[in-house]
Design a protein around this motif. Structure first.
Motif, PDB file in Angstrom:
ATOM      1  N   ASP A  76       0.837  -1.206   0.000  1.00 49.40           N
ATOM      2  CA  ASP A  76       0.000   0.000   0.000  1.00 49.40           C
ATOM      3  C   ASP A  76       0.877   1.264   0.000  1.00 49.40           C
ATOM      4  O   ASP A  76       0.662   2.199  -0.758  1.00 49.40           O
ATOM      5  CB  ASP A  76      -0.961  -0.007   1.202  1.00 49.40           C
ATOM      6  CG  ASP A  76      -0.226  -0.171   2.536  1.00 49.40           C
ATOM      7  OD1 ASP A  76       0.968  -0.560   2.532  1.00 49.40           O
ATOM      8  OD2 ASP A  76      -0.832   0.094   3.582  1.00 49.40           O
ATOM      9  N   SER A  77       1.886   1.260   0.872  1.00 50.02           N
ATOM     10  CA  SER A  77       2.817   2.388   0.985  1.00 50.02           C
ATOM     11  C   SER A  77       4.210   1.796   1.163  1.00 50.02           C
ATOM     12  O   SER A  77       4.431   0.960   2.047  1.00 50.02           O
ATOM     13  CB  SER A  77       2.451   3.254   2.206  1.00 50.02           C
ATOM     14  OG  SER A  77       3.608   3.854   2.769  1.00 50.02           O
ATOM     15  N   GLY A  78       5.131   2.229   0.346  1.00 48.30           N
ATOM     16  CA  GLY A  78       6.490   1.678   0.423  1.00 48.30           C
ATOM     17  C   GLY A  78       7.134   1.954   1.773  1.00 48.30           C
ATOM     18  O   GLY A  78       7.792   1.085   2.346  1.00 48.30           O
ATOM     19  N   ILE A  79       6.929   3.162   2.270  1.00 46.18           N
ATOM     20  CA  ILE A  79       7.544   3.508   3.553  1.00 46.18           C
ATOM     21  C   ILE A  79       6.882   2.737   4.692  1.00 46.18           C
ATOM     22  O   ILE A  79       7.566   2.205   5.568  1.00 46.18           O
ATOM     23  CB  ILE A  79       7.491   5.031   3.790  1.00 46.18           C
ATOM     24  CG1 ILE A  79       8.340   5.741   2.713  1.00 46.18           C
ATOM     25  CG2 ILE A  79       8.013   5.377   5.181  1.00 46.18           C
ATOM     26  CD1 ILE A  79       8.371   7.251   2.823  1.00 46.18           C
ATOM     27  N   ALA A  80       5.565   2.653   4.668  1.00 44.35           N
ATOM     28  CA  ALA A  80       4.888   1.870   5.710  1.00 44.35           C
ATOM     29  C   ALA A  80       5.399   0.426   5.698  1.00 44.35           C
ATOM     30  O   ALA A  80       5.577  -0.185   6.756  1.00 44.35           O
ATOM     31  CB  ALA A  80       3.368   1.904   5.505  1.00 44.35           C
ATOM     32  N   GLU A  81       5.651  -0.103   4.509  1.00 44.68           N
ATOM     33  CA  GLU A  81       6.192  -1.468   4.394  1.00 44.68           C
ATOM     34  C   GLU A  81       7.552  -1.560   5.096  1.00 44.68           C
ATOM     35  O   GLU A  81       7.817  -2.517   5.833  1.00 44.68           O
ATOM     36  CB  GLU A  81       6.338  -1.829   2.904  1.00 44.68           C
ATOM     37  CG  GLU A  81       7.064  -3.124   2.596  1.00 44.68           C
ATOM     38  CD  GLU A  81       6.271  -4.372   2.972  1.00 44.68           C
ATOM     39  OE1 GLU A  81       5.082  -4.249   3.317  1.00 44.68           O
ATOM     40  OE2 GLU A  81       6.859  -5.471   2.931  1.00 44.68           O
ATOM     41  N   MET A  82       8.418  -0.556   4.880  1.00 45.21           N
ATOM     42  CA  MET A  82       9.741  -0.588   5.507  1.00 45.21           C
ATOM     43  C   MET A  82       9.647  -0.373   7.019  1.00 45.21           C
ATOM     44  O   MET A  82      10.466  -0.899   7.781  1.00 45.21           O
ATOM     45  CB  MET A  82      10.648   0.462   4.862  1.00 45.21           C
ATOM     46  CG  MET A  82      10.922   0.165   3.378  1.00 45.21           C
ATOM     47  SD  MET A  82      12.159   1.266   2.645  1.00 45.21           S
ATOM     48  CE  MET A  82      11.280   2.831   2.715  1.00 45.21           C
TER      49      MET A  82
END
Lengths: 141, 141, 141
Positions: free
Chosen positions: B123-129
């Motif tokens: 959904d969100s690359g940063i949230a994934e990290m």
């Protein structure tokens, strides 16, 4: 007798639990810096940032600091880099570990004797930073 | 009977405490890479760095690796990127998860069919990290 | 009586162990962003990335977010930065902490009154990010 064993067991558990919540002996803070940029503003900033960070943390339990040099950043550790030689040596004397990535050394055909004598080495610069993070070190890039 | 219950409780606590200090099953190391740079040296370096890291860690318990592509870095996953297609597919075949940020996809009007078929999505690359770091993964940018 | 004490000890241990495996009260996620780049694409991206991250995490327990401005990135917090004033103030109103590095302020001869009134400060931007990581916050650069 059984009660004593049980008390002992509880004591052991208590020690284990406390151990899990405590930091290892030595400085309170542990920081690994990444220096992967080619020659430019990042090199001077690194010296400044490491010194400022250590100064700030010295008032709060002290810090153990390592810098990992890889990619084009490895060249900062070449002993022909006279511009930064003195400042890097001073970092080393202050206890900062300066680590060259051996993969970057191979890629650029650099040998141990091409680097500053105070530089350490790691098989892979990134693997080194992974291990540090796994050991609870903060990571700064 | 009460003593048995107490012993059982101690055993449960012991297992919980041990569990807290152990890593999950599978590879020993877990690394999430960020690729947010536009086309340029960062793209070739990514392939090199992931391969070098996995090789170094393979001799020490193995690694699970994910790369999160966002911002201008998302474009590396466009299936028109023939320069890197083969190398990216090889990473995927080696078990590396290549994750596209859906926010970056929306911003650039890219659909699933515009990306390599082996790319995953978050959904969100940063949230994934963030989630990976919370799960104990090392973060490399 | 001894048994009661022992039961109490076990209870205490259990609570400690459970405590170790739990996150603190408040939002589920904690993220510290680094903004150290000079004026350019990184400044607009920061606003976008913080908003996207908070939105994604709001559906999963919520997030506490802090941005640390240092090096040339500090200048984004100068109150003469009219281009970003409104968007930064909105972040602040949404609960995002915007933290200026005092070392960077000294280096650039900037006083508190030169920065946006909603900006906070830390002795050292990097030390601040180290402390956040030590407290379990995810780090994004």
């Amino acid at each position: 007798m059984k009660k004593q064993l049980l008390s002992l067991a509880v004591l052991v558990i208590l020690v284990v639990c406390l151990g899990l919540s405590q930091t290892p002996a030595g400085p309170k803070h542990h920081v690994v810096f990444q220096l992967s940029e080619e020659s430019g503003p990042a090199w001077g900033s690194l010296i400044l940032h490491v010194n400022n960070t250590m100064k700030a943390l010295s008032e709060d339990g002290g810090s153990e600091v390592e810098v990992v040099f890889y990619g084009p950043g490895l060249l900062m550790l070449k002993k022909t880099n006279t511009v930064f030689a003195e400042r890097l040596e001073q970092l080393s004397k202050n206890g900062v570990k300066l680590i060259a990535c051996r993969n970057a050394m191979k890629n650029r055909d650099l040998k141990t004797e091409d680097l500053f004598p105070f530089a350490g080495q790691a098989d892979s610069g990134i693997a080194e930073m992974v291990r540090k993070q796994e050991a609870g070190w903060a990571y700064i890039h």
